[in-house]
Design a protein around this motif. Structure first.
Motif, short mmCIF file in Angstrom:
data_model
loop_
_atom_site.label_atom_id
_atom_site.label_comp_id
_atom_site.label_asym_id
_atom_site.label_seq_id
_atom_site.Cartn_x
_atom_site.Cartn_y
_atom_site.Cartn_z
N TRP A 8 0.84 -1.21 0.00
CA TRP A 8 0.00 0.00 0.00
C TRP A 8 0.87 1.26 0.00
O TRP A 8 0.63 2.20 -0.76
CB TRP A 8 -0.91 -0.04 1.22
N TYR A 72 -6.77 4.50 -3.38
CA TYR A 72 -7.99 5.19 -3.78
C TYR A 72 -9.25 4.49 -3.27
O TYR A 72 -10.36 4.85 -3.65
CB TYR A 72 -8.04 5.33 -5.30
N ASP A 73 -9.07 3.49 -2.39
CA ASP A 73 -10.20 2.75 -1.83
C ASP A 73 -10.36 3.05 -0.35
O ASP A 73 -9.37 3.05 0.40
CB ASP A 73 -10.01 1.24 -2.00
N SER A 74 -11.60 3.28 0.07
CA SER A 74 -11.88 3.40 1.50
C SER A 74 -12.17 2.00 2.05
O SER A 74 -12.38 1.05 1.30
CB SER A 74 -13.07 4.32 1.74
N CYS A 90 -10.01 6.69 2.04
CA CYS A 90 -8.89 6.23 1.21
C CYS A 90 -7.65 7.07 1.51
O CYS A 90 -7.73 8.28 1.74
CB CYS A 90 -9.25 6.27 -0.26
#
Length: 383
Positions: A8, A72-74, A90
């Motif tokens: 990440w 870009y993901d919560s 995110c």
């Protein structure tokens, strides 16, 4: 967990998500207050049909992947009435909003929307113990955030309450930051920020703005800082998702679409359409045959796709009380006629009586941008 976290962090680096102007953010997010330390044991992922629970103790790999997905993901941490109601935002947007806040050691900060405390922890690492106050509308979440932040020794004052009211007891603040989207910035926030202070908040679930309070305290103005999808404040009707829009009995019409479908992936156009057509939601893909899905959250929908070989004409299919594709075409033309302003050309001003968005005209003036129509037509709401 270490493998997922490293991947990440590398993705954040490769995507240019670590802001150069706020060097404190990277070590804070990776080392001093890592994301997983503020995640619950139960998180939720979309399985294509519904939100499915992922348990840390029984599915540790899937849980770690949900915490450290794309920058870009919560990560959904709470479901209420079958809809997400709290999340770890995110990483790319968290870093961008913290950078936009221009936070300095010793600043007094008010955060609206504590969630489980991750963003408050990051704020406290820069502002210092005793300098951050956080308000959370959900008393259970507030208690959990308080427990985690106290265990970390970060000195954050967490209260259960309505974020729209701010927290008067600690005012005035140097900085205010919200973690949920508002349509109208509460005037209370401006009143509780000192002149020259800064307010950073998501607006309309599609972007975030940074407003500076005027010297006389009677207005706050600033620029749009970037895109990002955000949950609205509690109690706001989120409407239906694409696959929940009723189709029974609707007459579907088909017509040519005058522009390239790929254009609906342009972030600046999407923001302009969000300003002009506040209730229309647009998603698109460009990796395969270009296609866009459009709906109003209630009873009208449309698809726009390319027929035939690559570069072929676009065709729109739509149904429901509204002609969404026609409205988009009008909004698109308005944007082009205005010179196709960038997302970052837009600004916002909040006064005691009004809020409006604008684009500078190149001569020091500001041209207001108003919605082309009112949101949530009554006929749609009744459907």
């Amino acid at each position: 967990m270490d493998t997922e976290a490293r991947r990440w962090a590398d993705h954040m680096e490769a995507s240019g998500c670590w802001p150069d102007s706020s060097m404190w953010i990277r070590p804070a997010m990776l080392e001093r207050a890592p994301r997983h330390e503020y995640a619950p044991d139960l998180v939720w992922v979309w399985n294509g049909d519904q939100w499915a629970a992922v348990e840390r103790t029984t599915e540790p790999d899937q849980w770690a992947a949900a915490i450290y997905g794309s920058p870009y993901d919560s990560t959904i941490t709470q479901i209420t009435d079958s809809l997400p109601s709290s999340s770890l935002s995110c990483g790319s947007v968290v870093a961008d909003m913290l950078d936009s806040l221009r936070l300095a050691p010793g600043d007094r900060v008010l955060e609206l929307g504590a969630g489980l405390g991750w963003n408050a922890a990051l704020l406290a690492l820069q502002a210092g113990p005793g300098h951050v106050t956080s308000v959370e509308v959900d008393a259970t979440l507030a208690a959990e955030a308080r427990k985690r932040l106290d265990a970390a020794g970060l000195g954050v004052d967490v209260h259960a309450g309505d974020g729209a009211a701010g927290w008067l007891a600690g005012a005035p603040y140097d900085r205010i930051i919200a973690t949920y989207a508002v349509e109208t910035v509460p005037w209370t926030w401006v009143e509780q920020t000192r002149p020259g202070g800064r307010i950073v908040t998501p607006w309309g679930r599609l972007g975030h703005v940074a407003l500076t309070v005027a010297d006389d305290g009677q207005s706050a103005s600033g620029w749009v800082q970037g895109l990002g999808m955000f949950m609205p404040s509690r109690g706001v009707d989120q409407g239906r998702e694409w696959d929940q829009i009723p189709r029974n009995g609707q007459v579907e019409t088909e017509s040519p679409f005058p522009r390239a479908v790929e254009g609906l992936a342009d972030s600046s156009l999407l923001f302009a359409l969000r300003v002009l057509l506040p209730d229309i939601r647009i998603t698109s893909r460009t990796d395969r045959s270009p296609m866009a899905w459009v709906h109003d959250g209630y009873s009208s929908w449309a698809t726009i796709s390319v027929t035939g070989p690559e570069g072929g004409a676009a065709v729109a299919s739509q149904g429901g009380p509204r002609r969404l594709v026609d409205e988009i075409a009008v909004g698109w033309e308005r944007w082009v006629h205005a010179g196709s302003p960038s997302l970052y050309d837009f600004g916002m001003t909040r006064t005691p009586d009004a809020q409006y968005l604008w684009v500078e005209d190149g001569e020091g003036g500001r041209q207001r941008w108003e919605p082309l129509q009112s949101s949530h037509h009554q006929s749609d709401q009744a459907a």
